[in-house]
Design a protein around this motif. Structure first.
Motif, PDB file in Angstrom:
ATOM      1  N   PRO A  68      43.609  45.485  33.866  1.00 52.26           N
ATOM      2  CA  PRO A  68      43.010  46.563  33.075  1.00 52.26           C
ATOM      3  C   PRO A  68      41.806  47.138  33.811  1.00 52.26           C
ATOM      4  O   PRO A  68      40.966  46.382  34.306  1.00 52.26           O
ATOM      5  N   SER A  69      41.736  48.475  33.892  1.00 52.01           N
ATOM      6  CA  SER A  69      40.669  49.127  34.644  1.00 52.01           C
ATOM      7  C   SER A  69      40.001  50.182  33.770  1.00 52.01           C
ATOM      8  O   SER A  69      40.667  50.940  33.066  1.00 52.01           O
ATOM      9  N   PHE A  70      38.684  50.204  33.857  1.00 51.95           N
ATOM     10  CA  PHE A  70      37.876  51.132  33.062  1.00 51.95           C
ATOM     11  C   PHE A  70      36.862  51.782  33.996  1.00 51.95           C
ATOM     12  O   PHE A  70      36.402  51.158  34.942  1.00 51.95           O
ATOM     13  N   TYR A  71      36.491  53.042  33.714  1.00 52.33           N
ATOM     14  CA  TYR A  71      35.496  53.670  34.575  1.00 52.33           C
ATOM     15  C   TYR A  71      34.070  53.545  34.033  1.00 52.33           C
ATOM     16  O   TYR A  71      33.131  53.956  34.707  1.00 52.33           O
ATOM     17  N   ALA A  72      33.929  52.973  32.837  1.00 54.03           N
ATOM     18  CA  ALA A  72      32.578  52.765  32.294  1.00 54.03           C
ATOM     19  C   ALA A  72      32.624  51.676  31.237  1.00 54.03           C
ATOM     20  O   ALA A  72      33.657  51.483  30.585  1.00 54.03           O
ATOM     21  N   PRO A  73      31.509  50.969  31.026  1.00 57.84           N
ATOM     22  CA  PRO A  73      31.456  50.008  29.922  1.00 57.84           C
ATOM     23  C   PRO A  73      31.235  50.717  28.591  1.00 57.84           C
ATOM     24  O   PRO A  73      30.829  51.882  28.551  1.00 57.84           O
ATOM     25  N   TYR A  74      31.495  50.032  27.523  1.00 59.69           N
ATOM     26  CA  TYR A  74      31.245  50.545  26.165  1.00 59.69           C
ATOM     27  C   TYR A  74      29.781  50.944  26.036  1.00 59.69           C
ATOM     28  O   TYR A  74      29.452  51.984  25.474  1.00 59.69           O
ATOM     29  N   ASP A  75      28.919  50.080  26.543  1.00 57.18           N
ATOM     30  CA  ASP A  75      27.474  50.320  26.560  1.00 57.18           C
ATOM     31  C   ASP A  75      26.949  49.540  27.766  1.00 57.18           C
ATOM     32  O   ASP A  75      27.294  48.365  27.918  1.00 57.18           O
ATOM     33  N   PRO A  76      26.122  50.184  28.619  1.00 57.57           N
ATOM     34  CA  PRO A  76      25.642  49.459  29.809  1.00 57.57           C
ATOM     35  C   PRO A  76      24.885  48.179  29.455  1.00 57.57           C
ATOM     36  O   PRO A  76      24.838  47.245  30.262  1.00 57.57           O
ATOM     37  N   GLU A  77      24.324  48.129  28.256  1.00 55.43           N
ATOM     38  CA  GLU A  77      23.588  46.935  27.824  1.00 55.43           C
ATOM     39  C   GLU A  77      24.529  45.770  27.495  1.00 55.43           C
ATOM     40  O   GLU A  77      24.078  44.634  27.367  1.00 55.43           O
ATOM     41  N   HIS A  78      25.811  46.066  27.319  1.00 52.63           N
ATOM     42  CA  HIS A  78      26.746  45.020  26.881  1.00 52.63           C
ATOM     43  C   HIS A  78      27.352  44.237  28.034  1.00 52.63           C
ATOM     44  O   HIS A  78      28.074  43.262  27.813  1.00 52.63           O
ATOM     45  N   VAL A  79      27.120  44.701  29.261  1.00 48.51           N
ATOM     46  CA  VAL A  79      27.623  43.964  30.429  1.00 48.51           C
ATOM     47  C   VAL A  79      26.477  43.699  31.402  1.00 48.51           C
ATOM     48  O   VAL A  79      25.527  44.477  31.486  1.00 48.51           O
ATOM     49  N   ASP A  80      26.579  42.590  32.105  1.00 52.55           N
ATOM     50  CA  ASP A  80      25.642  42.260  33.179  1.00 52.55           C
ATOM     51  C   ASP A  80      26.407  42.300  34.492  1.00 52.55           C
ATOM     52  O   ASP A  80      27.618  42.045  34.523  1.00 52.55           O
ATOM     53  N   GLU A  81      25.694  42.597  35.562  1.00 46.82           N
ATOM     54  CA  GLU A  81      26.326  42.624  36.889  1.00 46.82           C
ATOM     55  C   GLU A  81      25.562  41.706  37.828  1.00 46.82           C
ATOM     56  O   GLU A  81      24.341  41.676  37.802  1.00 46.82           O
ATOM     57  N   GLU A  82      26.318  40.958  38.623  1.00 45.55           N
ATOM     58  CA  GLU A  82      25.702  40.014  39.556  1.00 45.55           C
ATOM     59  C   GLU A  82      26.452  40.021  40.872  1.00 45.55           C
ATOM     60  O   GLU A  82      27.681  40.132  40.882  1.00 45.55           O
ATOM     61  N   GLU A  83      25.710  39.869  41.953  1.00 49.18           N
ATOM     62  CA  GLU A  83      26.359  39.828  43.259  1.00 49.18           C
ATOM     63  C   GLU A  83      27.146  38.518  43.410  1.00 49.18           C
ATOM     64  O   GLU A  83      26.662  37.454  43.052  1.00 49.18           O
ATOM     65  N   ASP A  84      28.365  38.636  43.906  1.00 53.27           N
ATOM     66  CA  ASP A  84      29.279  37.494  44.019  1.00 53.27           C
ATOM     67  C   ASP A  84      29.731  37.371  45.474  1.00 53.27           C
ATOM     68  O   ASP A  84      30.329  38.294  46.022  1.00 53.27           O
ATOM     69  N   HIS A  85      29.408  36.230  46.095  1.00 55.60           N
ATOM     70  CA  HIS A  85      29.741  36.027  47.509  1.00 55.60           C
ATOM     71  C   HIS A  85      30.945  35.108  47.704  1.00 55.60           C
ATOM     72  O   HIS A  85      31.193  34.645  48.814  1.00 55.60           O
ATOM     73  N   SER A  86      31.698  34.829  46.635  1.00 58.57           N
ATOM     74  CA  SER A  86      32.820  33.901  46.778  1.00 58.57           C
ATOM     75  C   SER A  86      33.966  34.516  47.585  1.00 58.57           C
ATOM     76  O   SER A  86      34.071  35.742  47.689  1.00 58.57           O
ATOM     77  N   PHE A  87      34.794  33.672  48.145  1.00 58.07           N
ATOM     78  CA  PHE A  87      35.973  34.068  48.934  1.00 58.07           C
ATOM     79  C   PHE A  87      35.613  34.974  50.116  1.00 58.07           C
ATOM     80  O   PHE A  87      36.369  35.879  50.489  1.00 58.07           O
ATOM     81  N   ALA A  88      34.421  34.726  50.726  1.00 59.69           N
ATOM     82  CA  ALA A  88      33.992  35.460  51.926  1.00 59.69           C
ATOM     83  C   ALA A  88      33.995  36.975  51.740  1.00 59.69           C
ATOM     84  O   ALA A  88      34.333  37.728  52.648  1.00 59.69           O
ATOM     85  N   MET A  89      33.643  37.409  50.509  1.00 59.28           N
ATOM     86  CA  MET A  89      33.540  38.836  50.218  1.00 59.28           C
ATOM     87  C   MET A  89      32.212  39.049  49.496  1.00 59.28           C
ATOM     88  O   MET A  89      31.674  38.114  48.914  1.00 59.28           O
ATOM     89  N   VAL A  90      31.722  40.258  49.542  1.00 59.78           N
ATOM     90  CA  VAL A  90      30.590  40.605  48.688  1.00 59.78           C
ATOM     91  C   VAL A  90      31.120  41.530  47.614  1.00 59.78           C
ATOM     92  O   VAL A  90      31.569  42.637  47.894  1.00 59.78           O
ATOM     93  N   ARG A  91      31.120  41.019  46.394  1.00 66.06           N
ATOM     94  CA  ARG A  91      31.602  41.824  45.270  1.00 66.06           C
ATOM     95  C   ARG A  91      30.562  41.796  44.159  1.00 66.06           C
ATOM     96  O   ARG A  91      29.643  40.978  44.180  1.00 66.06           O
ATOM     97  N   THR A  92      30.730  42.681  43.203  1.00 59.49           N
ATOM     98  CA  THR A  92      29.829  42.686  42.054  1.00 59.49           C
ATOM     99  C   THR A  92      30.583  42.162  40.852  1.00 59.49           C
ATOM    100  O   THR A  92      31.553  42.776  40.393  1.00 59.49           O
ATOM    101  N   GLU A  93      30.143  40.986  40.396  1.00 61.07           N
ATOM    102  CA  GLU A  93      30.765  40.365  39.238  1.00 61.07           C
ATOM    103  C   GLU A  93      30.282  41.048  37.958  1.00 61.07           C
ATOM    104  O   GLU A  93      29.123  41.440  37.859  1.00 61.07           O
ATOM    105  N   VAL A  94      31.172  41.187  36.976  1.00 62.01           N
ATOM    106  CA  VAL A  94      30.807  41.733  35.675  1.00 62.01           C
ATOM    107  C   VAL A  94      30.918  40.635  34.626  1.00 62.01           C
ATOM    108  O   VAL A  94      31.935  39.928  34.565  1.00 62.01           O
ATOM    109  N   LEU A  95      29.853  40.485  33.835  1.00 61.84           N
ATOM    110  CA  LEU A  95      29.812  39.442  32.808  1.00 61.84           C
ATOM    111  C   LEU A  95      29.472  40.047  31.455  1.00 61.84           C
ATOM    112  O   LEU A  95      28.808  41.084  31.381  1.00 61.84           O
ATOM    113  N   CYS A  96      29.907  39.382  30.388  1.00 57.26           N
ATOM    114  CA  CYS A  96      29.500  39.763  29.040  1.00 57.26           C
ATOM    115  C   CYS A  96      28.016  39.426  28.896  1.00 57.26           C
ATOM    116  O   CYS A  96      27.604  38.300  29.175  1.00 57.26           O
ATOM    117  N   SER A  97      27.218  40.397  28.461  1.00 52.76           N
ATOM    118  CA  SER A  97      25.772  40.157  28.394  1.00 52.76           C
ATOM    119  C   SER A  97      25.399  39.261  27.217  1.00 52.76           C
ATOM    120  O   SER A  97      24.294  38.745  27.150  1.00 52.76           O
TER     121      SER A  97
END
Ligand code: FE
Length: 132
Positions: A68-97
């Motif tokens: 499932p893919s979305f171009y925006a969260p319901y509310d930016p306050e409802h999700v947190d973003e964190e840098e994720d270095h797992s699997f030798a990649m730099v990605r931005t993890e999305v978490l429920c706030s």
């Protein structure tokens, strides 16, 4: 946002094994296997762990990724973003706030108006259909 705090034992009891593996252990469901890869209709996608509204069907689009893919969260306050270095990649993890549950990752290859792609596991979501 008031946090929902539970022990791992409590989460394991409340969630299905697949939800627990993804939300609490940062797992990933196999592409094209998730319940919401194909859109179930109009409504709100809530956190499967705590009910927090995370995404609206109006921002869902078919990315072809198999998740499932979305171009925006319901509310930016409802999700947190964190840098994720797992699997030798730099990605931005999305978490429920609210419960800190792992949802997926956000990438910069999404459609306008944001250019973002929130790539989310179906198992971390619970669809709440809009009946009106
Ligand atoms: Fe949550």
């Amino acid at each position: 946002m008031d946090k929902v705090k539970k022990t791992e034992e409590e989460w394991a009891k409340e969630l299905t094994p697949e939800q627990y593996r993804i939300l609490r252990q940062k797992g990933t469901e196999r592409a094209f296997t998730g319940e919401y890869n194909e859109s179930p209709g109009k409504g709100v996608y809530r956190c499967a762990g705590c009910g927090n509204p995370l995404f609206h069907s109006d921002t869902k689009y078919n990315s072809g990724s198999g998740w499932p893919s979305f171009y925006a969260p319901y509310d930016p306050e409802h999700v947190d973003e964190e840098e994720d270095h797992s699997f030798a990649m730099v990605r931005t993890e999305v978490l429920c706030s609210k419960c800190d549950g792992h949802l997926g990752h956000v990438f910069n290859d999404g459609p306008q108006p944001t250019g973002l792609r929130y790539c989310v596991n179906s198992a971390s979501l619970k669809f709440d259909p809009d009946e009106s």
